[in-house]
Design a protein around this motif. Sequence first.
Motif, PDB file in Angstrom:
ATOM      1  N   GLY A   1       2.209  -5.860   9.007  1.00  0.00           N
ATOM      2  CA  GLY A   1       3.780  -6.351   9.450  1.00  0.00           C
ATOM      3  C   GLY A   1       4.245  -5.494  10.710  1.00  0.00           C
TER       4      GLY A   1
ATOM      5  N   VAL B   1       4.189  -9.275   3.555  1.00  0.00           N
ATOM      6  CA  VAL B   1       3.609  -8.905   5.072  1.00  0.00           C
ATOM      7  C   VAL B   1       4.474  -9.686   6.083  1.00  0.00           C
ATOM      8  N   ALA B   2       4.518 -10.969   5.801  1.00  0.00           N
ATOM      9  CA  ALA B   2       5.350 -11.760   6.558  1.00  0.00           C
ATOM     10  C   ALA B   2       6.915 -11.463   6.638  1.00  0.00           C
ATOM     11  N   LEU B   3       7.381 -11.154   5.472  1.00  0.00           N
ATOM     12  CA  LEU B   3       8.674 -10.835   5.495  1.00  0.00           C
ATOM     13  C   LEU B   3       8.845  -9.318   6.389  1.00  0.00           C
ATOM     14  N   THR B   4       7.993  -8.561   6.211  1.00  0.00           N
ATOM     15  CA  THR B   4       8.079  -7.345   7.086  1.00  0.00           C
ATOM     16  C   THR B   4       8.098  -7.535   8.650  1.00  0.00           C
ATOM     17  N   ARG B   5       7.241  -8.310   9.077  1.00  0.00           N
ATOM     18  CA  ARG B   5       7.008  -8.925  10.408  1.00  0.00           C
ATOM     19  C   ARG B   5       8.583  -9.665  10.649  1.00  0.00           C
ATOM     20  N   ARG B   6       8.939 -10.385   9.961  1.00  0.00           N
ATOM     21  CA  ARG B   6      10.426 -10.824  10.424  1.00  0.00           C
ATOM     22  C   ARG B   6      11.294  -9.959  10.435  1.00  0.00           C
TER      23      ARG B   6
ATOM     24  N   PRO C   1       0.837 -11.333   0.698  1.00  0.00           N
ATOM     25  CA  PRO C   1       1.070 -11.999   2.140  1.00  0.00           C
ATOM     26  C   PRO C   1       2.608 -12.333   2.335  1.00  0.00           C
ATOM     27  N   GLU C   2       3.351 -12.526   1.640  1.00  0.00           N
ATOM     28  CA  GLU C   2       4.757 -12.896   1.718  1.00  0.00           C
ATOM     29  C   GLU C   2       5.586 -11.785   2.036  1.00  0.00           C
TER      30      GLU C   2
END
Length: 74
Positions: free
Chosen positions: A70, A33-38, A30-31
Amino acid sequence: AEVFGVAIQHNAAGIMVAHNHPSGDPNPSPEDVALTRRLVEAGKLMEITVLDHLVIGHNKYVSLRERNLGFETL
């Protein structure tokens, strides 16, 4: 900022991000994916496309772009 530094210096239109999972399991966390979004959002502000984010492990890789993780249209 570090991720985009060299891209900015070289006037790059896009970047690819990759990292390994020491466990050998290339499935994105999940981290990840979150990094990719950012990264995708930051890239949009700088007009630098994040082409893909690869997670590597045990001679395999997972493309977050292929899985649309992401990279969803917001």
